[in-house]
Design a protein around this motif. Structure first.
Motif, mmCIF file in Angstrom:
data_model
loop_
_atom_site.group_PDB
_atom_site.id
_atom_site.type_symbol
_atom_site.label_atom_id
_atom_site.label_comp_id
_atom_site.label_asym_id
_atom_site.label_seq_id
_atom_site.Cartn_x
_atom_site.Cartn_y
_atom_site.Cartn_z
ATOM 1 N N LYS A 144 0.834 -1.212 0.000
ATOM 2 C CA LYS A 144 0.000 0.000 0.000
ATOM 3 C C LYS A 144 0.861 1.252 0.000
ATOM 4 O O LYS A 144 0.521 2.258 -0.647
ATOM 5 C CB LYS A 144 -0.949 -0.021 1.214
ATOM 6 N N ARG A 145 1.997 1.191 0.717
ATOM 7 C CA ARG A 145 2.914 2.347 0.694
ATOM 8 C C ARG A 145 3.405 2.605 -0.720
ATOM 9 O O ARG A 145 3.472 3.747 -1.169
ATOM 10 C CB ARG A 145 4.114 2.088 1.621
ATOM 11 N N LYS A 146 3.728 1.556 -1.440
ATOM 12 C CA LYS A 146 4.215 1.722 -2.819
ATOM 13 C C LYS A 146 3.102 2.260 -3.715
ATOM 14 O O LYS A 146 3.318 3.160 -4.522
ATOM 15 C CB LYS A 146 4.761 0.388 -3.340
ATOM 16 N N LEU A 147 1.896 1.732 -3.567
ATOM 17 C CA LEU A 147 0.767 2.225 -4.359
ATOM 18 C C LEU A 147 0.534 3.718 -4.086
ATOM 19 O O LEU A 147 0.309 4.507 -5.011
ATOM 20 C CB LEU A 147 -0.499 1.433 -4.013
ATOM 21 N N ASP A 148 0.634 4.089 -2.814
ATOM 22 C CA ASP A 148 0.435 5.496 -2.450
ATOM 23 C C ASP A 148 1.584 6.358 -2.964
ATOM 24 O O ASP A 148 1.364 7.460 -3.465
ATOM 25 C CB ASP A 148 0.284 5.634 -0.929
ATOM 26 N N ASP A 149 2.823 5.868 -2.827
ATOM 27 C CA ASP A 149 3.989 6.612 -3.329
ATOM 28 C C ASP A 149 3.842 6.912 -4.819
ATOM 29 O O ASP A 149 4.248 7.966 -5.301
ATOM 30 C CB ASP A 149 5.280 5.785 -3.171
ATOM 31 N N TYR B 216 -6.610 2.465 -6.217
ATOM 32 C CA TYR B 216 -6.828 1.024 -6.135
ATOM 33 C C TYR B 216 -7.981 0.727 -5.190
ATOM 34 O O TYR B 216 -8.329 1.545 -4.345
ATOM 35 C CB TYR B 216 -5.558 0.301 -5.670
ATOM 36 N N GLU B 217 -8.567 -0.434 -5.402
ATOM 37 C CA GLU B 217 -9.632 -0.909 -4.526
ATOM 38 C C GLU B 217 -9.038 -1.947 -3.578
ATOM 39 O O GLU B 217 -8.240 -2.781 -3.996
ATOM 40 C CB GLU B 217 -10.718 -1.625 -5.336
ATOM 41 N N VAL B 218 -9.470 -1.871 -2.341
ATOM 42 C CA VAL B 218 -9.023 -2.853 -1.353
ATOM 43 C C VAL B 218 -10.096 -3.929 -1.200
ATOM 44 O O VAL B 218 -11.281 -3.619 -1.091
ATOM 45 C CB VAL B 218 -8.772 -2.173 0.004
ATOM 46 N N VAL B 219 -9.666 -5.180 -1.260
ATOM 47 C CA VAL B 219 -10.569 -6.294 -0.973
ATOM 48 C C VAL B 219 -10.038 -6.963 0.283
ATOM 49 O O VAL B 219 -8.940 -7.533 0.273
ATOM 50 C CB VAL B 219 -10.595 -7.319 -2.139
ATOM 51 N N GLN B 220 -10.781 -6.862 1.363
ATOM 52 C CA GLN B 220 -10.317 -7.467 2.616
ATOM 53 C C GLN B 220 -10.658 -8.948 2.628
ATOM 54 O O GLN B 220 -11.791 -9.329 2.354
ATOM 55 C CB GLN B 220 -10.958 -6.760 3.803
ATOM 56 N N VAL B 221 -9.657 -9.770 2.930
ATOM 57 C CA VAL B 221 -9.881 -11.218 2.943
ATOM 58 C C VAL B 221 -10.185 -11.661 4.372
ATOM 59 O O VAL B 221 -9.808 -10.978 5.340
ATOM 60 C CB VAL B 221 -8.655 -11.981 2.391
ATOM 61 N N LEU C 168 -2.139 -8.846 -5.791
ATOM 62 C CA LEU C 168 -2.489 -7.713 -6.650
ATOM 63 C C LEU C 168 -3.176 -8.197 -7.920
ATOM 64 O O LEU C 168 -2.759 -9.184 -8.519
ATOM 65 C CB LEU C 168 -1.217 -6.951 -7.051
ATOM 66 N N VAL C 169 -4.233 -7.474 -8.310
ATOM 67 C CA VAL C 169 -4.875 -7.660 -9.610
ATOM 68 C C VAL C 169 -4.764 -6.335 -10.348
ATOM 69 O O VAL C 169 -5.060 -5.283 -9.773
ATOM 70 C CB VAL C 169 -6.369 -8.052 -9.450
ATOM 71 N N LEU D 275 5.113 -2.949 -9.537
ATOM 72 C CA LEU D 275 4.538 -1.593 -9.543
ATOM 73 C C LEU D 275 5.589 -0.564 -9.949
ATOM 74 O O LEU D 275 5.313 0.353 -10.718
ATOM 75 C CB LEU D 275 3.968 -1.261 -8.153
ATOM 76 N N GLU D 276 6.786 -0.745 -9.419
ATOM 77 C CA GLU D 276 7.868 0.189 -9.752
ATOM 78 C C GLU D 276 8.189 0.126 -11.253
ATOM 79 O O GLU D 276 8.312 1.154 -11.928
ATOM 80 C CB GLU D 276 9.102 -0.159 -8.901
ATOM 81 N N THR D 277 8.299 -1.086 -11.770
ATOM 82 C CA THR D 277 8.622 -1.264 -13.188
ATOM 83 C C THR D 277 7.505 -0.735 -14.082
ATOM 84 O O THR D 277 7.749 -0.129 -15.127
ATOM 85 C CB THR D 277 8.821 -2.769 -13.504
#
Ligand SMILES: N[C@@H](CCC(=O)N[C@@H](CS)C(=O)NCC(=O)O)C(=O)O
Length: 85
Positions: free
Chosen positions: A19-24, A29-34, A56-57, A76-78
């Motif tokens: 999540k930190r990387k997604l935010d950075d 994104y949508e969160v699906v809690q398992v 991740l999807v 995500l970085e790439t």
């Protein structure tokens, strides 16, 4: 709606790293809690053949279920980072 979905468990440090990387990268994104119980994580098992999170999807890039936080962060970085094509 975002194309990116993150399957996660609250309090999971590996999920927090993703999540930190997604935010950075300023990605939506949508969160699906398992469910906390592995035996109830049918959706995760269907996507990846295992029950660990994060997963991740990213439909826009045909990623239909990527496990392993290090792999997800690298992906995500790439794909979306400074060096992305
Ligand atoms: N090496 C994995 C570890 C992930 C992990 O241990 N996740 C925990 C939640 S914090 C989990 O879902 N474990 C269940 C399992 O591995 O089946 C990663 O970095 O993504």
């Amino acid at each position: 709606m975002s194309d990116i979905e993150l399957y996660e468990l609250p309090g999971c440090p590996y999920c927090a790293k993703v999540k930190r990387k997604l935010d950075d990268l300023d990605l939506e994104y949508e969160v699906v809690q398992v469910p906390a119980s592995h035996g109830d994580r049918d959706a995760v098992e269907e996507l990846t053949g295992q029950t660990g999170v994060p997963v991740l999807v990213d439909e826009a890039h045909d990623v239909e279920g990527m496990p392993e936080s290090d792999d997800i962060v690298a992906y995500l970085e790439t794909t979306y980072g400074d060096g992305a094509a």
